[in-house]
Design a protein around this motif. Sequence first.
Motif, PDB file in Angstrom:
ATOM      1  N   ALA A  19       2.836  25.429  10.368  1.00 53.01           N
ATOM      2  CA  ALA A  19       1.948  26.204  10.099  1.00 53.01           C
ATOM      3  C   ALA A  19       0.670  26.004   9.443  1.00 53.01           C
ATOM      4  N   ALA A  20       1.817  25.325   8.195  1.00 54.33           N
ATOM      5  CA  ALA A  20       0.023  24.363   7.248  1.00 54.33           C
ATOM      6  C   ALA A  20      -0.502  23.292   8.345  1.00 54.33           C
ATOM      7  N   ALA A  21       0.422  22.294   8.602  1.00 56.67           N
ATOM      8  CA  ALA A  21      -0.694  22.020   9.640  1.00 56.67           C
ATOM      9  C   ALA A  21      -2.263  22.024  10.412  1.00 56.67           C
ATOM     10  N   ALA A  22      -2.051  22.939  10.963  1.00 53.20           N
ATOM     11  CA  ALA A  22      -2.331  23.806  12.081  1.00 53.20           C
ATOM     12  C   ALA A  22      -3.465  24.553  11.437  1.00 53.20           C
ATOM     13  N   ALA A  23      -3.054  25.185   9.871  1.00 55.53           N
ATOM     14  CA  ALA A  23      -3.883  26.221   9.496  1.00 55.53           C
ATOM     15  C   ALA A  23      -5.499  25.004   8.655  1.00 55.53           C
ATOM     16  N   LYS A  24      -4.880  23.574   7.602  1.00 58.78           N
ATOM     17  CA  LYS A  24      -5.657  22.225   7.528  1.00 58.78           C
ATOM     18  C   LYS A  24      -6.409  22.406   8.827  1.00 58.78           C
ATOM     19  N   ALA A  25      -6.109  22.405   9.965  1.00 61.61           N
ATOM     20  CA  ALA A  25      -7.176  21.955  10.764  1.00 61.61           C
ATOM     21  C   ALA A  25      -7.744  22.567  11.367  1.00 61.61           C
ATOM     22  N   GLY A  26      -7.960  23.919  10.625  1.00 69.60           N
ATOM     23  CA  GLY A  26      -9.045  25.355  11.448  1.00 69.60           C
ATOM     24  C   GLY A  26      -8.733  26.318  12.018  1.00 69.60           C
ATOM     25  N   ALA A  27      -7.003  26.642  11.750  1.00 73.31           N
ATOM     26  CA  ALA A  27      -6.514  27.309  13.328  1.00 73.31           C
ATOM     27  C   ALA A  27      -6.547  28.293  12.619  1.00 73.31           C
ATOM     28  N   GLU A  28      -6.921  30.123  12.905  1.00 72.75           N
ATOM     29  CA  GLU A  28      -5.659  30.920  12.599  1.00 72.75           C
ATOM     30  C   GLU A  28      -4.062  30.944  13.530  1.00 72.75           C
ATOM     31  N   VAL A  29      -4.077  31.267  12.115  1.00 70.86           N
ATOM     32  CA  VAL A  29      -1.878  30.912  12.290  1.00 70.86           C
ATOM     33  C   VAL A  29      -1.270  32.087  12.065  1.00 70.86           C
ATOM     34  N   THR A  30      -0.305  32.202  13.397  1.00 73.81           N
ATOM     35  CA  THR A  30       1.033  33.621  12.609  1.00 73.81           C
ATOM     36  C   THR A  30       2.441  32.512  12.651  1.00 73.81           C
ATOM     37  N   LEU A  31       3.161  33.040  11.459  1.00 79.11           N
ATOM     38  CA  LEU A  31       3.900  32.035  11.329  1.00 79.11           C
ATOM     39  C   LEU A  31       5.049  33.524  11.454  1.00 79.11           C
ATOM     40  N   LEU A  32       5.857  33.245  12.652  1.00 75.67           N
ATOM     41  CA  LEU A  32       7.435  34.378  12.633  1.00 75.67           C
ATOM     42  C   LEU A  32       8.617  33.736  12.415  1.00 75.67           C
ATOM     43  N   GLU A  33       8.921  34.298  11.619  1.00 71.52           N
ATOM     44  CA  GLU A  33      10.812  34.120  11.190  1.00 71.52           C
ATOM     45  C   GLU A  33      11.423  35.599  11.071  1.00 71.52           C
ATOM     46  N   ARG A  34      12.892  35.201  11.934  1.00 65.90           N
ATOM     47  CA  ARG A  34      13.588  35.747  12.073  1.00 65.90           C
ATOM     48  C   ARG A  34      14.306  36.996  11.172  1.00 65.90           C
ATOM     49  N   THR A  35      13.950  35.979   9.896  1.00 67.29           N
ATOM     50  CA  THR A  35      14.727  36.559   8.678  1.00 67.29           C
ATOM     51  C   THR A  35      13.883  37.136   7.981  1.00 67.29           C
ATOM     52  N   ASP A  36      14.555  37.550   6.857  1.00 69.83           N
ATOM     53  CA  ASP A  36      13.238  37.714   5.308  1.00 69.83           C
ATOM     54  C   ASP A  36      12.939  36.589   4.468  1.00 69.83           C
ATOM     55  N   PRO A  98      10.152  30.952  -2.393  1.00 68.73           N
ATOM     56  CA  PRO A  98       8.468  31.469  -2.636  1.00 68.73           C
ATOM     57  C   PRO A  98       7.380  29.956  -3.566  1.00 68.73           C
ATOM     58  N   ALA A  99       7.318  29.204  -3.189  1.00 76.58           N
ATOM     59  CA  ALA A  99       6.845  27.820  -3.428  1.00 76.58           C
ATOM     60  C   ALA A  99       6.208  27.917  -2.395  1.00 76.58           C
ATOM     61  N   VAL A 100       7.057  27.262  -1.153  1.00 77.88           N
ATOM     62  CA  VAL A 100       6.359  27.460   0.431  1.00 77.88           C
ATOM     63  C   VAL A 100       6.256  28.494   1.163  1.00 77.88           C
ATOM     64  N   ARG A 101       6.780  29.601   0.485  1.00 79.67           N
ATOM     65  CA  ARG A 101       5.574  30.878   1.118  1.00 79.67           C
ATOM     66  C   ARG A 101       4.130  31.405  -0.155  1.00 79.67           C
ATOM     67  N   SER A 102       3.817  30.972  -0.751  1.00 75.18           N
ATOM     68  CA  SER A 102       3.008  30.758  -1.949  1.00 75.18           C
ATOM     69  C   SER A 102       1.762  29.622  -1.480  1.00 75.18           C
ATOM     70  N   TYR A 103       2.313  28.275  -0.644  1.00 72.05           N
ATOM     71  CA  TYR A 103       1.839  27.609  -0.477  1.00 72.05           C
ATOM     72  C   TYR A 103       0.708  27.370   1.307  1.00 72.05           C
ATOM     73  N   LEU A 104       1.483  27.975   2.219  1.00 75.29           N
ATOM     74  CA  LEU A 104       0.925  29.068   3.145  1.00 75.29           C
ATOM     75  C   LEU A 104      -0.036  29.719   2.961  1.00 75.29           C
ATOM     76  N   THR A 105       0.163  31.202   1.811  1.00 72.11           N
ATOM     77  CA  THR A 105      -0.105  32.084   2.302  1.00 72.11           C
ATOM     78  C   THR A 105      -1.350  31.306   1.473  1.00 72.11           C
ATOM     79  N   GLU A 106      -1.354  30.385   0.225  1.00 72.91           N
ATOM     80  CA  GLU A 106      -2.832  30.010  -0.099  1.00 72.91           C
ATOM     81  C   GLU A 106      -3.594  29.725   0.709  1.00 72.91           C
ATOM     82  N   LEU A 107      -3.363  28.644   2.417  1.00 71.67           N
ATOM     83  CA  LEU A 107      -3.829  28.520   3.259  1.00 71.67           C
ATOM     84  C   LEU A 107      -4.004  29.276   4.207  1.00 71.67           C
TER      85      LEU A 107
END
Length: 429
Positions: A19-36, A98-107
């Motif tokens: 997800a991070a790599a795709a976002a940094k390459a300029g895509a619109e990214v959705t990450l789906l996770e089955r748990t919370d 939480p740190a990874v979630r914040s990182y992805l959200t910022e991307l």
Amino acid sequence: MRKPKIVVVGGGWGGCAAAAAAAKAGAEVTLLERTDMLLGTGLVGGIFRNNGRFTAAEEMLAMGADIFTVMDNCTTHKNVEFPGHKHASLYNVYKIEPAVRSYLTELGVKIMTNARVIDAAKEGNKIRCVVVENVGPVEGDVFVDATGTSAVPANCTKYGNGCAMCILRCHSFGPRISITTKVGVEEWVGKKSDGTVGAMSGSCKLCKDSIDPQIVKELEEKGCVVIPIPESVREEEKLLSMKACQQYALKEFIENLVLLDTGPAKLMVPFFPLERLRKIPGMEKARYEDPIAGGKGNSMRFFGFANCNTHLQAIGPVDNLFCAGEKAGAMVGHTEAIVTGTLAGHNAVRKAIGEKLLELPWELAVGDFVNYVIGEMKKEEGRQYKYTFSGSIYFERMKAKGLYTTDVQVIRERVKKAGLQSIFNTKLV
């Protein structure tokens, strides 16, 4: 040009890196996770930069995969040594998610948790959408399957010691559904040399409050404690051969309790019967934090490696699907998942915009790793083994080929020579 839509299924380390790599390459990214929560088994892991993983991490950082910086920022111990492993870093498993979630959200990644994918719909040779339980279809241009090879309770029951109530929490959030299976991509099951199926996750977590305070004090000071196990308490049966993390299948882990400080006390065995564990000095009141039934067993893994190429593109009836993490093969560990996830996410964007896909060169440790293991997965005998930068078969190959080094400048020059500096920080759209 509109932004391509990349959908990543599975929020473990591989999925987050994709997800991070795709976002940094300029895509619109959705990450789906089955748990919370994100990170999957990364919520109970915590080890990186040990042995060849140091080289791999620094190569990826030089190429722009700064998700490793998030790990470094959550690190509580550096340069830890334990049997068979040098210069390890240990991240705090309570702080990392939480740190990874914040990182992805910022991307700009759209994160959907409690989003269990149960199906995929095709049009011709392309996946049009995946179907999220109780939500409906999520459409995309290109998809990444990072669903892993575990999280199916039936496998733990049939091939392991039953559900050990681990961090994957299948009974609460539902079992893993493989996208590659749904769209008809060939899959393989990992087998041991004796023909048995799957492998057991290699470590547990103990509550620090249940351990002798002096042991905890030393653990928090040094990052590692090695406690001899009395011969009368040792349980050697199958513990070495059953581990997913083959790099830890050393006799030292049978003769000693090896504890690492990852927030809780990380116990480096697949499981240890509680009544035996409590006979070891300092462990008289020991209690498992994960899996809760860590005295009985652990999660079973290595079911469903997908047939893919060295671009990590799935080979089969669809051409817009990539694989990350263990879905791409028997590549074990957080670092390994980030390497494959980053490449898969980046190439997903390249595919969406019609650019030539990236293959990591054999001259880099990460390129040699991906290309070699993908080749081994095509062979039945190759699927009997596990591959990691930190030990066992691949680390030996890595050293023999002169790819292992802890000299950061040498690593950066290697990446520069390959012409891949900051490639994963480059906008493609």
